[in-house]
Design an enzyme around this catalytic site. Structure first.
Site, short mmCIF file in Angstrom:
data_model
loop_
_atom_site.label_atom_id
_atom_site.label_comp_id
_atom_site.label_asym_id
_atom_site.label_seq_id
_atom_site.Cartn_x
_atom_site.Cartn_y
_atom_site.Cartn_z
CG HIS A 156 114.42 25.81 33.96
ND1 HIS A 156 115.94 25.37 32.85
CD2 HIS A 156 113.83 25.54 32.68
CE1 HIS A 156 115.47 25.56 31.43
NE2 HIS A 156 114.44 25.50 31.49
CB SER A 277 120.59 12.71 63.14
OG SER A 277 121.59 13.17 63.59
CE LYS A 283 119.03 15.53 59.48
NZ LYS A 283 120.16 15.83 59.07
CD GLU A 290 119.84 10.99 51.90
OE1 GLU A 290 120.99 10.04 52.74
OE2 GLU A 290 119.12 11.05 52.92
#
Ligand code: ARG
Length: 457
Positions: A156, A277, A283, A290
């Site tokens: 979970h 970024s 970043k 992704e």
């Protein structure tokens, strides 16, 4: 390019209809298999006395010339050709004259395309399995490096029990081994030759289907000519196997994205597999992972598209089936790209032992072991579980972890506690004690590594 079927009609097809109908824009990918199939067919025709040996030699030489010219970039695909089969035959006839017109004896584009596609997918599947092996090698490399790293195992997405990071990684290895097995299974079923099924009913010529099957490396030939030309189950099977590969890659990708966030900090991806970024200087984005997660949708789409094309389709060949190729081409290309970038990304990522351990030290992931400790002292599991729960609540209220409690504190919950409790609930002990087969204990992890290594060989 002039239509081969011009005899039936003298009216030119509409230009838009021609473009709409044409598949050469994508089935040109099959040129090699198409030529290979034609060479085998010509040899079979000669072997059966349908062509002379001289005619066969001219055809084979012509076909091989076309192959080398395409590969050398000397022969471009004609976009006005209807498909790759028509193109090769037309160029052949242009080059070798009337004997070229004999090649299509006892065959049809229907069995031709079914043959080409099987040959093509056989090679592509082999390529995917090879890429899976590379990914497995990367996983093993990482597992070997991180064999002693303790990390929280989750259920979970809540910290559940301590495990070895290698154990977690190896779970993925098991999935990819099954994926390779599924692809190989599908290939085995696919590897029968539809060539010689002709349009749908077979032929009046005395052909030898085993001859072409053998030349093309098939294990046999399809027993029903209607099925031979209309079956695309192999596309569905492979697309479904590829969809599962993507399911697994996307789960792995998701975890890598989480692990490399500041919140987790379990791994750091190599700069070669991240991006920055354009506005936020701090970043480091896990774009590759992704994208793999995102591309999973495409491959599922390819599977659903293929299934939908086949649904309710009457026997035998229908032009709908021309839609098979773009689905499988796209899926194979996408999965190959994803596996290709994933393997080095996994091999080069750096696992952060301290961050993992720190995360494992919080969240009371040794609470089960605390209960098991009491069971070892004679307490039934259900009551031990309750005691352990009460201690956790006490710790939360007092901002402590289990290992920080004094023996007196432990004893205030249950007199069975003794000095040895500390050793028993240390994270290292929790992991080491999980010696059950397939568990996170080091012996099991080493056994898994061996298993994967054996598979890679
Ligand atoms: N381009 C066609 C396809 O991909 C080849 C088979 C055409 N057969 C036919 N009877 N029109 O399916």
């Amino acid at each position: 390019m002039e239509k081969m079927w011009k005899g039936r009609s003298e009216v030119a097809t509409d230009k838009l209809a021609d473009d709409f109908n044409s598949s050469i824009g994508f089935d040109c990918k099959l040129y090699k298999q198409d030529i290979e199939g034609s060479v085998a067919h010509a040899k079979m025709l000669a072997g059966c006395g349908i062509l002379t040996a001289d005619e066969c030699a001219v055809l084979v030489e012509g076909l091989q010339g076309i192959l080398s010219d395409i590969e050398a970039g000397k022969l471009a695909f004609d976009p006005t050709a209807e498909d790759i089969h028509m193109f090769v035959e037309a160029v052949l006839t242009e080059r070798v004259g009337d004997v070229g017109k004999k090649l299509h004896t006892a065959r049809s584009r229907n069995d031709q395309v079914a043959t080409d596609l099987r040959l093509y997918l056989r090679d592509e599947s082999e390529n995917i399995v090879a890429l899976i092996r590379k990914l497995l090698a990367a996983i093993v490399e990482q597992a070997n490096k991180t064999k002693t790293y303790i990390v929280p195992g989750y259920t979970h997405l809540q910290r559940a029990q301590p495990i070895l990071f290698a154990h977690h990684l190896l779970a993925y290895a098991m999935m990819f081994i099954r994926d390779a097995g599924r692809i190989n299974d599908a290939v085995r079923r696919m590897n029968v030759s539809p060539l010689g099924s002709c349009a749908l009913a077979g032929t009046t010529y005395d052909t030898d289907r085993m001859y072409t099957a053998k030349l093309l490396g098939f294990d046999g030939y399809t027993l029903n000519s209607i099925d031979g030309v209309s079956d695309r189950d192999f596309c569905v099977e492979l697309l479904s196997a590829l969809s599962l590969v993507m399911t697994h890659l996307s789960r792995f990708a998701e975890e890598i994205i989480l692990w490399s966030s500041w919140e987790f900090g379990f791994v750091e991806l190599d700069d070669a597999y991240t991006t920055g970024s354009s506005i936020m200087p701090q970043k480091k984005n896990s774009d590759m992972a992704e994208l793999v997660r995102g591309k999973t949708g495409r491959v599922y789409g390819d599977l659903i598209a293929m299934l939908t094309v086949l649904k309710g389709l009457p026997l035998a060949y229908n032009k709908d089936m021309q839609e098979d190729k773009e689905c499988v081409f796209d899926a194979f290309e996408t999965v190959a790209k994803c596996l290709g970038v994933f393997a080095p990304m996994v091999a080069t990522m750096k696992a952060n032992k301290d961050n993992m351990y720190r995360a494992a030290s919080k969240g009371f992931i040794n609470a089960t072991d605390l209960a098991d400790y009491l069971v070892g002292k004679g307490e039934p599991f259900r009551s031990a579980y309750k005691v352990s729960g009460k201690i956790v609540a006490y710790c939360i209220a007092n901002d402590k972890v289990l290992e920080e409690l004094s023996l007196d504190e432990f004893r205030s919950f249950d007199p069975l506690f003794d000095e040895d409790v500390y050793g028993e609930i240390s994270l290292a002990a929790c992991v080491q004690k999980r010696t059950s087969a397939g568990g996170t204990g080091i012996k099991s992890v080493e056994k898994q590594i061996k298993f994967v290594e054996e598979f890679i060989k």
